[in-house]
Design a protein around this motif. Structure first.
Motif, PDB file in Angstrom:
ATOM      1  N   PHE A  20      32.393  40.333  43.932  1.00 18.60           N
ATOM      2  CA  PHE A  20      32.817  40.793  43.169  1.00 18.60           C
ATOM      3  C   PHE A  20      34.287  41.157  43.085  1.00 18.60           C
ATOM      4  O   PHE A  20      33.837  40.362  41.715  1.00 18.60           O
ATOM      5  CB  PHE A  20      32.870  42.532  43.424  1.00 18.60           C
ATOM      6  N   GLU A  21      35.068  40.455  43.769  1.00 14.15           N
ATOM      7  CA  GLU A  21      36.744  40.447  43.237  1.00 14.15           C
ATOM      8  C   GLU A  21      36.912  39.325  42.851  1.00 14.15           C
ATOM      9  O   GLU A  21      37.568  39.004  42.523  1.00 14.15           O
ATOM     10  CB  GLU A  21      37.174  40.826  44.238  1.00 14.15           C
ATOM     11  N   GLU A  22      36.382  38.624  44.182  1.00 15.52           N
ATOM     12  CA  GLU A  22      36.597  36.192  43.379  1.00 15.52           C
ATOM     13  C   GLU A  22      35.829  36.652  42.015  1.00 15.52           C
ATOM     14  O   GLU A  22      35.965  36.192  41.301  1.00 15.52           O
ATOM     15  CB  GLU A  22      35.107  35.961  44.247  1.00 15.52           C
ATOM     16  N   PHE A  23      34.842  37.465  41.404  1.00 18.32           N
ATOM     17  CA  PHE A  23      33.848  36.757  40.222  1.00 18.32           C
ATOM     18  C   PHE A  23      35.152  37.441  39.195  1.00 18.32           C
ATOM     19  O   PHE A  23      34.810  36.471  38.600  1.00 18.32           O
ATOM     20  CB  PHE A  23      32.694  38.061  40.570  1.00 18.32           C
ATOM     21  N   ILE A  24      34.839  38.916  39.589  1.00 19.45           N
ATOM     22  CA  ILE A  24      36.300  39.772  38.359  1.00 19.45           C
ATOM     23  C   ILE A  24      37.439  38.542  37.881  1.00 19.45           C
ATOM     24  O   ILE A  24      38.383  37.880  37.009  1.00 19.45           O
ATOM     25  CB  ILE A  24      35.975  41.052  38.781  1.00 19.45           C
ATOM     26  N   ALA A  25      37.967  38.047  39.465  1.00 14.77           N
ATOM     27  CA  ALA A  25      38.915  37.278  38.846  1.00 14.77           C
ATOM     28  C   ALA A  25      38.842  36.117  38.777  1.00 14.77           C
ATOM     29  O   ALA A  25      39.709  35.751  37.711  1.00 14.77           O
ATOM     30  CB  ALA A  25      39.998  37.288  41.029  1.00 14.77           C
ATOM     31  N   THR A  26      37.880  35.812  38.498  1.00 16.03           N
ATOM     32  CA  THR A  26      37.579  34.367  37.886  1.00 16.03           C
ATOM     33  C   THR A  26      36.824  33.969  36.332  1.00 16.03           C
ATOM     34  O   THR A  26      37.768  33.842  35.448  1.00 16.03           O
ATOM     35  CB  THR A  26      36.886  33.443  38.782  1.00 16.03           C
ATOM     36  N   ALA A  27      36.262  35.293  35.746  1.00 12.73           N
ATOM     37  CA  ALA A  27      36.319  35.811  34.775  1.00 12.73           C
ATOM     38  C   ALA A  27      37.759  36.064  33.772  1.00 12.73           C
ATOM     39  O   ALA A  27      37.302  35.223  32.683  1.00 12.73           O
ATOM     40  CB  ALA A  27      35.934  37.132  34.628  1.00 12.73           C
ATOM     41  N   ILE A  28      38.474  36.610  34.811  1.00 15.14           N
ATOM     42  CA  ILE A  28      39.969  37.346  34.296  1.00 15.14           C
ATOM     43  C   ILE A  28      40.718  35.706  33.711  1.00 15.14           C
ATOM     44  O   ILE A  28      40.842  35.470  32.664  1.00 15.14           O
ATOM     45  CB  ILE A  28      40.689  37.953  34.867  1.00 15.14           C
TER      46      ILE A  28
END
Length: 80
Positions: A20-28
């Motif tokens: 989840f943290e990787e997903f959010i960081a990539t989206a940002i």
């Protein structure tokens, strides 16, 4: 992940939150304005932990977990 059947619930949760943290960081990083985090229905532990992390993230404008025609109740919509 391979051998997930042998992982404890705590290990599975850590892995899910890491993804989840990787997903959010990539989206940002990519400037994605809106996304859905699929967490499933279950008992709500993963959903609640994701909500806590979203509240702590200054890049998150808002988020909601409402019924969605495509994802049902098992997803959280996030506005960045």
């Amino acid at each position: 992940t391979a051998n997930w059947e042998k992982m404890s619930n705590a290990e599975i949760m850590r892995l899910q939150l890491s993804r989840f943290e990787e997903f959010i960081a990539t989206a940002i990083r990519l400037g994605v304005p809106q996304l859905f985090v699929i967490h499933g229905m279950g008992e709500g532990r993963l959903r609640d932990e994701i909500a806590t992390r979203l509240m702590q993230n200054p890049e998150v404008i808002t988020f909601k977990n409402e019924f969605h025609p495509k994802y049902g109740w098992g997803a959280t919509e996030v506005i960045l």
